[in-house]
Design an enzyme around this catalytic site. Structure first.
Site, PDB file in Angstrom:
ATOM      1  CG  ASP A   1       3.166  13.308  -5.023  1.00  0.00           C
ATOM      2  OD1 ASP A   1       2.193  14.066  -4.866  1.00  0.00           O
ATOM      3  OD2 ASP A   1       3.758  12.755  -4.086  1.00  0.00           O
TER       4      ASP A   1
ATOM      5  CE  LYS B   1       4.809  14.529  -1.546  1.00  0.00           C
ATOM      6  NZ  LYS B   1       5.266  13.202  -1.072  1.00  0.00           N
TER       7      LYS B   1
ATOM      8  N   GLY C   1       0.791  -1.223   0.000  1.00  0.00           N
ATOM      9  CA  GLY C   1       0.000   0.000   0.000  1.00  0.00           C
ATOM     10  C   GLY C   1       0.823   1.273   0.000  1.00  0.00           C
TER      11      GLY C   1
END
Length: 381
Positions: free
Chosen positions: A237, A241, A223
């Site tokens: 991503d 940031k 996960g």
């Protein structure tokens, strides 16, 4: 003549139950992994927070992209079943209207979505008295005009916008950078491993004799990655940031300014998720070649690097790439799915401020969002 005040236990006794607690009314958008953890954390902590801080946390709205549940007196631990039974289709304006109709004060909007269109509602919520808390990074990575307009609106309405979890999940990173910058400290570089999923992948791939596809499958099953792991592997991503941190330093960068190394082979970038997952063995050979050509006692890390002349609004360089670092360096010693951030400043010289810890996970992120809610709540009248 003196006056004596008698100690009357009846008159002087304070009934703590009659003291009015400060009520914070919260609307939460997005109840996937992070959102559902957050709701459950708030509900399970309500009594303790009420006792220790004289705060009453009241979630009056819980919504996803399709339906909303509105309850003036707040959600219960059975909120999922109640939303299934009583949730209705809506638009965000109805949540604002509900708060007005029921005269709800001390309002906080929490955005746990990843929805680019929803952030366009932020200004309207601020206009109507809501503070903002967000794990959604998008509002801080849209064009500079939107970024600046939102902050001007927040200032004019005396509202707060907290987003500590945008970078580093629950780590105290953004607050630290803000304080350093506002205090006049000259930050000269920020570098680190910003992605918990890519941290796990390259920490494991560097240490274990396994094909890259096996490591990636392990990350998926644990996960650590997005449902489509290409969202991690493309580097966007991490780039977002890095842009957020650049803008905290008042640098005038756009997303297009970032140099991002996409780790996905070109012929796998546009196929369906199912096709990609069926073909991930195609990643094995190129990554094995990289590993074979790497110097001894070096390891791979997917690193974000803000450098250049950070004293100038347009002087920054923003790079996101797979690099090889010494195993005994701070980046090289990273373990598991931890993130690490090195903050270099003029005062500290070659010795950076290092912030390291769990950089991923729904429960960790939700706890960080909860912290932002409490920070705003403490400052409300």
């Amino acid at each position: 003549m003196s006056t004596q005040v008698l100690d009357n236990p009846v008159i002087n006794r304070i009934d703590l139950n009659t003291i009015k607690k400060k009520k914070i009314n919260i609307a939460i958008f997005g109840h996937g992994n992070v959102g559902s953890h957050l709701v459950n954390q708030i509900i399970s902590s309500k009594e303790e927070i009420s006792r220790r801080r004289d705060l009453e946390l009241n979630i009056f709205a819980i919504a996803n992209s399709k339906t909303v549940l509105l309850q003036q007196d707040g959600l219960t631990k059975n909120w999922i079943d109640e939303k299934i039974e009583s949730g209705k289709e809506y638009n965000p304006e109805e949540v604002i209207s509900f708060a007005k109709t029921n005269n709800l004060q001390n309002l906080i909007l929490v955005d746990n979505t990843a929805d680019a269109s929803f952030v366009r509602n932020y200004s309207n919520f601020v206009e109507n008295g809501f503070h903002l808390v967000s794990s959604n990074k998008i509002a801080n990575t849209l064009d500079l005009n939107f970024y600046k307009d939102l902050r001007q609106k927040l200032t004019s309405k005396k509202r707060q916008y907290l987003y500590e979890t945008n970078v580093g999940a629950g780590l105290p990173l953004i607050d630290t950078i803000k304080l350093l910058h506002l205090s006049g400290e000259n930050i000269t570089r920020i570098r680190g491993v910003f992605s918990g999923s890519l941290s796990y992948i390259f920490n494991t791939f560097s240490e274990e004799d396994k094909p890259f596809s096996a490591v990636l499958n392990s990350a998926i099953h644990k996960g650590f990655t997005e449902p489509d792991p290409r969202e991690d592997l493309c580097g966007n991503d991490v780039g977002r940031k890095l842009l957020i941190l650049a803008r905290e330093l008042d640098l005038h960068n756009e997303f297009e300014d970032i140099s991002i190394q996409n780790l996905i082979p070109k012929d796998l970038r546009k196929v369906s998720k199912e096709d990609f997952l069926n073909r991930i063995q195609e990643l094995d050979v190129p990554f094995q070649i990289k590993k074979k050509n790497q110097s001894k006692y070096f390891v791979f890390r997917y690193v974000a690097d803000l450098h250049g002349d950070l004293s100038k609004e347009t002087g920054a360089l923003l790079d996101v790439s797979l690099v090889s670092v010494p195993k005994n360096s701070m980046l090289g010693a990273l373990k598991g799915s931890d993130s690490i951030f090195e903050i270099y400043t003029e005062s500290y010289g070659d010795n950076p401020i290092v912030i390291q810890g769990a950089g991923a996970g729904a429960a960790v992120t939700a706890r960080g969002v909860f912290g932002d809610i409490l920070r705003i709540s403490d400052k409300e009248n």
